[in-house]
Design a protein around this motif. Structure first.
Motif, PDB file in Angstrom:
ATOM      1  N   THR A  78     -13.286  -1.311  20.994  1.00 13.48           N
ATOM      2  CA  THR A  78     -14.248  -1.342  19.894  1.00 13.48           C
ATOM      3  C   THR A  78     -13.506  -1.675  18.602  1.00 13.48           C
ATOM      4  O   THR A  78     -12.271  -1.720  18.577  1.00 13.48           O
ATOM      5  CB  THR A  78     -14.970   0.004  19.748  1.00 13.48           C
ATOM      6  N   LYS A  79     -14.300  -1.904  17.537  1.00 10.26           N
ATOM      7  CA  LYS A  79     -13.732  -2.205  16.214  1.00 10.26           C
ATOM      8  C   LYS A  79     -12.676  -3.311  16.312  1.00 10.26           C
ATOM      9  O   LYS A  79     -11.546  -3.175  15.842  1.00 10.26           O
ATOM     10  CB  LYS A  79     -13.111  -0.949  15.583  1.00 10.26           C
ATOM     11  N   ILE A  80     -13.038  -4.418  16.923  1.00 13.83           N
ATOM     12  CA  ILE A  80     -12.084  -5.503  17.180  1.00 13.83           C
ATOM     13  C   ILE A  80     -11.957  -6.365  15.924  1.00 13.83           C
ATOM     14  O   ILE A  80     -12.956  -6.786  15.335  1.00 13.83           O
ATOM     15  CB  ILE A  80     -12.546  -6.357  18.367  1.00 13.83           C
ATOM     16  N   ASN A  81     -10.715  -6.621  15.518  1.00 15.48           N
ATOM     17  CA  ASN A  81     -10.438  -7.453  14.326  1.00 15.48           C
ATOM     18  C   ASN A  81      -9.220  -8.323  14.628  1.00 15.48           C
ATOM     19  O   ASN A  81      -8.104  -7.822  14.720  1.00 15.48           O
ATOM     20  CB  ASN A  81     -10.181  -6.573  13.104  1.00 15.48           C
ATOM     21  N   ILE A  82      -9.452  -9.626  14.781  1.00 12.72           N
ATOM     22  CA  ILE A  82      -8.366 -10.596  15.008  1.00 12.72           C
ATOM     23  C   ILE A  82      -8.374 -11.540  13.801  1.00 12.72           C
ATOM     24  O   ILE A  82      -9.355 -12.262  13.588  1.00 12.72           O
ATOM     25  CB  ILE A  82      -8.570 -11.402  16.301  1.00 12.72           C
ATOM     26  N   GLY A 113     -19.846 -18.558  13.092  1.00 19.00           N
ATOM     27  CA  GLY A 113     -21.134 -17.957  13.423  1.00 19.00           C
ATOM     28  C   GLY A 113     -20.949 -16.806  14.395  1.00 19.00           C
ATOM     29  O   GLY A 113     -19.844 -16.265  14.564  1.00 19.00           O
ATOM     30  N   LYS A 114     -22.037 -16.437  15.057  1.00 20.02           N
ATOM     31  CA  LYS A 114     -22.022 -15.312  15.996  1.00 20.02           C
ATOM     32  C   LYS A 114     -22.041 -15.846  17.428  1.00 20.02           C
ATOM     33  O   LYS A 114     -22.834 -16.744  17.741  1.00 20.02           O
ATOM     34  CB  LYS A 114     -23.220 -14.394  15.745  1.00 20.02           C
ATOM     35  N   GLY A 119     -19.865  -8.581  26.525  1.00 17.64           N
ATOM     36  CA  GLY A 119     -20.765  -7.463  26.310  1.00 17.64           C
ATOM     37  C   GLY A 119     -20.964  -7.086  24.857  1.00 17.64           C
ATOM     38  O   GLY A 119     -21.573  -6.056  24.566  1.00 17.64           O
ATOM     39  N   THR A 120     -20.446  -7.882  23.930  1.00 15.79           N
ATOM     40  CA  THR A 120     -20.615  -7.588  22.510  1.00 15.79           C
ATOM     41  C   THR A 120     -20.828  -8.892  21.757  1.00 15.79           C
ATOM     42  O   THR A 120     -20.795  -9.978  22.362  1.00 15.79           O
ATOM     43  CB  THR A 120     -19.390  -6.829  21.954  1.00 15.79           C
ATOM     44  N   MET A 121     -21.042  -8.795  20.465  1.00 21.80           N
ATOM     45  CA  MET A 121     -21.275  -9.971  19.635  1.00 21.80           C
ATOM     46  C   MET A 121     -20.080 -10.171  18.708  1.00 21.80           C
ATOM     47  O   MET A 121     -19.735  -9.274  17.924  1.00 21.80           O
ATOM     48  CB  MET A 121     -22.562  -9.813  18.810  1.00 21.80           C
ATOM     49  N   PHE A 122     -19.452 -11.345  18.794  1.00 21.73           N
ATOM     50  CA  PHE A 122     -18.303 -11.669  17.957  1.00 21.73           C
ATOM     51  C   PHE A 122     -18.763 -12.505  16.763  1.00 21.73           C
ATOM     52  O   PHE A 122     -19.561 -13.446  16.919  1.00 21.73           O
ATOM     53  CB  PHE A 122     -17.249 -12.443  18.746  1.00 21.73           C
ATOM     54  N   THR A 123     -18.264 -12.179  15.594  1.00 24.34           N
ATOM     55  CA  THR A 123     -18.509 -12.973  14.380  1.00 24.34           C
ATOM     56  C   THR A 123     -17.266 -13.813  14.114  1.00 24.34           C
ATOM     57  O   THR A 123     -16.170 -13.278  13.898  1.00 24.34           O
ATOM     58  CB  THR A 123     -18.793 -12.067  13.175  1.00 24.34           C
ATOM     59  N   SER A 137     -10.891 -15.603  11.636  1.00 25.58           N
ATOM     60  CA  SER A 137     -10.975 -14.231  12.154  1.00 25.58           C
ATOM     61  C   SER A 137     -12.084 -14.119  13.179  1.00 25.58           C
ATOM     62  O   SER A 137     -13.063 -14.877  13.147  1.00 25.58           O
ATOM     63  CB  SER A 137     -11.225 -13.237  11.010  1.00 25.58           C
ATOM     64  N   PHE A 138     -11.891 -13.164  14.137  1.00 26.21           N
ATOM     65  CA  PHE A 138     -12.910 -12.723  15.081  1.00 26.21           C
ATOM     66  C   PHE A 138     -13.172 -11.244  14.790  1.00 26.21           C
ATOM     67  O   PHE A 138     -12.229 -10.432  14.763  1.00 26.21           O
ATOM     68  CB  PHE A 138     -12.447 -12.856  16.532  1.00 26.21           C
ATOM     69  N   LEU A 139     -14.432 -10.862  14.612  1.00 22.27           N
ATOM     70  CA  LEU A 139     -14.783  -9.466  14.381  1.00 22.27           C
ATOM     71  C   LEU A 139     -15.872  -9.063  15.377  1.00 22.27           C
ATOM     72  O   LEU A 139     -16.806  -9.837  15.624  1.00 22.27           O
ATOM     73  CB  LEU A 139     -15.288  -9.256  12.944  1.00 22.27           C
ATOM     74  N   ALA A 140     -15.763  -7.867  15.937  1.00 19.13           N
ATOM     75  CA  ALA A 140     -16.779  -7.376  16.869  1.00 19.13           C
ATOM     76  C   ALA A 140     -16.750  -5.856  16.870  1.00 19.13           C
ATOM     77  O   ALA A 140     -15.679  -5.234  16.750  1.00 19.13           O
ATOM     78  CB  ALA A 140     -16.544  -7.916  18.271  1.00 19.13           C
ATOM     79  N   GLU A 141     -17.952  -5.246  16.988  1.00 26.21           N
ATOM     80  CA  GLU A 141     -18.045  -3.793  17.039  1.00 26.21           C
ATOM     81  C   GLU A 141     -17.664  -3.264  18.420  1.00 26.21           C
ATOM     82  O   GLU A 141     -17.116  -2.187  18.562  1.00 26.21           O
ATOM     83  CB  GLU A 141     -19.468  -3.348  16.682  1.00 26.21           C
ATOM     84  N   GLY A 142     -17.971  -4.055  19.490  1.00 28.38           N
ATOM     85  CA  GLY A 142     -17.691  -3.582  20.833  1.00 28.38           C
ATOM     86  C   GLY A 142     -18.740  -2.574  21.287  1.00 28.38           C
ATOM     87  O   GLY A 142     -19.780  -2.387  20.629  1.00 28.38           O
ATOM     88  N   PRO A 143     -18.548  -1.885  22.393  1.00 27.87           N
ATOM     89  CA  PRO A 143     -17.369  -2.025  23.263  1.00 27.87           C
ATOM     90  C   PRO A 143     -17.479  -3.248  24.181  1.00 27.87           C
ATOM     91  O   PRO A 143     -18.560  -3.730  24.462  1.00 27.87           O
ATOM     92  CB  PRO A 143     -17.393  -0.731  24.085  1.00 27.87           C
ATOM     93  N   THR A 144     -16.328  -3.711  24.636  1.00 31.18           N
ATOM     94  CA  THR A 144     -16.303  -4.829  25.568  1.00 31.18           C
ATOM     95  C   THR A 144     -16.502  -4.312  26.993  1.00 31.18           C
ATOM     96  O   THR A 144     -16.082  -3.195  27.327  1.00 31.18           O
ATOM     97  CB  THR A 144     -14.964  -5.565  25.476  1.00 31.18           C
TER      98      THR A 144
END
Length: 658
Positions: A78-82, A113-114, A119-123, A137-144
């Protein structure tokens, strides 16, 4: 609808304030007066030990172009930030462990975009401002729900990629998100090792339901759409919480005779175009007044399950999807590179390839381009050195040097390394020269049609191959190049009045021409000639200019006559004749019939006996001294007294005859 929503919100706030004795606050566990908060792991009342924050920086120096794996995102993250640490020409890419590309796959660069995956949505963000230095950057709340791999499409030095995500530990205390709460806020109760609510698990076991049904409902209500209704009901408590707050007095259960579930609108559409999704929002209301009340007044088992509804079904505008350039077709020299340009449209969070005509409102990017990795041409010497440009002294010689491509074509010099270019011109020394003055005949024309003018001739210092006299260069006695001429007096003219230009002083080559310039006064019918100072306030026109009628081509040049070989009883004298072109180089194009004589007779008169016995020639070759004009020196005048005296008398007689 917004006004209705605002009124309902205000009513809920008022109801909540009435339900809070003494204005006490509600903690994250929904207990009145609780001070529990959510920790960084998303656990209500947690101590930050229920999860692990994984972070780092990918700084490897990459050499080859293409995809390079940066980091693996595990299942359940979760809380994925690349994020790239600085802007670059590289791209981030994301794919599942099963091989499905999610973002920037197959050498095609997606727009920001999104994107749904794992299993999650990446921005996906890609700042394009000129002044911005932020990277992708890639951002996602997760969980994967599966393992994902992050790649870098390497094209220039790696600026560094920072990665961070949160994974739950084995002793994690977590919570589910209830339908009525914001995304990220915890549910009541704790999760067991299998990740489900104990309270919900017991209830589901009674009903014979599968565990994944609860997971599905949780997923629906943790989407972004729930943020549209951020209403928090402080008066909604579960039964076991009330047991912890008040004495266990039996209370009759509230049933749904007077209250029922009612749909109050829908969530916002997840996208503005290309097929999004939205969900109905159900609230507990009074049957008669339709006033919204806490959900505990309704039978939770009767609450409808929100089902996904499609929205904004119209496709997004088509766009050109530009791929990366291929490698250059040649390792050196000019080559070609290609890239894929596809017309695509986004539909249902998927980028689909469509017919090119749908992108006709946009200018299509180029699909081919020239490229050159390095120069592969080389220098070639095509000819030997030419002969020296002069017969004696220092001249130059040349040779042909060309830049030749790897297929044998002659190309521009700039395609070869100029630092390695062989010399194509160099000096050459043909030894010392003996020199003489060469002259042309005087021009036949006078430079002035009337009055005083000049006639000219050409004078050149050239090598003398006939004589071996010890001369240093051609000396300072350069023959005159101009001589005066007079075609008679001129008649008067006008103000600064200019006559027409005279004929050129020579028929070919560079000469001069003259014109009359006088100061005159114009009267009624006549012109009065004035002194030049009368016109001094005016700019005086030029009276002479250079002229060049045509190239002369090859012409005969000759030196002056040498001294006579004998002073009496018939001798001869010689001169050297050369055929020279316009650039004063030797030529063979002159008319042989017009060649001047190179030898003639001289001094046919009888010899006069020596009168002065003290003035005799002491050397047999005194004629050479006379030819070299050395009689001006006292030594030679004494050693060759007779010869020098005869020359002096001859010159005196010649001057007297003039």
């Amino acid at each position: 609808m917004f006004v209705s929503y605002l009124i309902l919100t205000l009513l809920h706030v008022q109801t909540a304030m009435l339900a809070r004795p003494g204005g006490e606050s509600i903690g994250c566990d929904d207990y009145l007066g609780s001070d529990k908060v959510v920790d960084k792991c998303g656990v209500c009342g947690g101590d930050n030990t229920g999860c692990q924050v994984v972070s780092g920086v990918f700084k490897h120096a990459l050499t080859s172009l293409g995809y390079h794996r940066v980091v693996e995102i595990p299942q359940g993250a979760t809380k994925i930030n690349i994020t790239e640490m600085h802007k670059s020409n590289n791209y981030l890419a994301l794919r599942s462990r099963s091989g499905r590309s999610i973002i920037n796959g197959n050498w095609a660069i997606d727009r920001p975009g999104k994107y749904e995956g794992g299993g999650t949505m990446f921005t996906y963000k890609r700042p394009n401002e000129i002044s911005s230095t932020a990277g992708e950057s890639f951002l996602a709340e997760g969980p994967t729900n599966e393992i994902l791999d992050v790649y870098m499409i390497h094209q220039q030095p790696n600026p560094g990629v920072h990665y961070e995500y949160v994974i739950m530990g084995t002793n994690a205390i977590s919570s589910q998100v209830p339908p009525h709460r914001r995304p990220g806020e915890p549910l009541n109760g704790q999760l067991d090792e299998e990740g489900r609510s104990q309270e919900d698990g017991e209830e589901k076991e009674k009903n014979g339901e599968k565990e994944d049904l609860h997971g599905e409902a949780s997923e629906i209500f943790t989407s972004e759409s729930v943020q549209t209704f951020p209403i928090r009901h402080p008066d909604r408590f579960s039964s076991h919480r009330l047991d912890n707050l008040v004495p266990p007095v039996p209370q009759p259960p509230r049933r749904s005779r007077d209250h029922n579930w009612k749909q109050l609108g829908t969530t916002e559409c997840s996208t503005t175009c290309g097929k999004g999704s939205q969900y109905p929002v159900f609230r507990c209301v009074h049957r008669n007044t339709h006033e919204e009340v806490p959900e505990s007044f309704c039978d939770s088992s009767m609450k409808p399950t929100p089902e996904e509804e499609p929205c904004n079904l119209f496709p997004c505008p088509a766009f050109w999807d530009i791929g990366e350039w291929s490698e250059c077709s040649k390792t050196c020299g000019l080559g070609m590179q290609h890239r894929q340009v596809l017309c695509r449209q986004v539909y249902a969070n998927r980028s689909l390839t469509v017919q090119p005509y749908r992108c006709q409102h946009l200018e299509k990017p180029e699909t081919t381009s020239t490229c050159q990795l390095k120069i592969c041409s080389e220098w070639q010497i095509r000819t030997d050195w030419t002969s020296c440009s002069v017969p004696c002294g220092v001249g130059q010689r040349t040779r042909d040097v060309k830049c030749v491509s790897n297929i044998g074509d002659v190309v521009d010099d700039e395609e070869c390394n100029m630092k390695l270019r062989p010399n194509d011109i160099e000096n050459c020394d043909m030894g010392p020269c003996a020199k003489s003055w060469f002259l042309t005949e005087w021009s036949e024309r006078c430079s002035a049609e009337c009055g005083v003018g000049v006639r000219t001739r050409s004078v050149v210092c050239m090598t003398n191959h006939v004589s071996s006299l010890p001369l240093e260069g051609c000396g300072n006695n350069r023959p005159a190049e101009a001589t005066p001429c007079d075609n008679g007096p001129c008649t008067g003219k006008v103000e600064w009045f200019t006559g027409s230009w005279s004929q050129c002083s020579i028929g070919c080559g560079s000469g001069t021409q003259q014109r009359e310039v006088i100061c005159v006064r114009k009267n009624a019918d006549t012109f009065e000639v004035l002194d030049p100072y009368e016109c001094s306030f005016l700019e005086r026109p030029p009276s002479q200019q250079s002229c060049h009628l045509q190239p002369c081509g090859a012409k005969w040049f000759s030196t002056e006559w040498s001294m006579c070989s004998k002073s009496c009883q018939g001798g001869f004298r010689v001169r050297e004749v050369r055929c020279l072109s316009d650039d004063m180089t030797l030529s063979n194009l002159c008319d042989p019939q017009l060649k001047p004589e190179e030898r003639e007779s001289c001094n046919p008169q009888d010899c006069v006996p020596e009168v002065d016995e003290n003035c005799k020639d002491k050397y047999y070759n005194c004629n050479v001294v006379v030819q070299a004009r050395l009689c001006v020196y006292n030594y030679y005048k004494t050693a060759c007294c007779a010869s020098c005296t005869r020359v002096a008398n001859r010159h005196a007689g010649f001057l007297g005859s003039r």
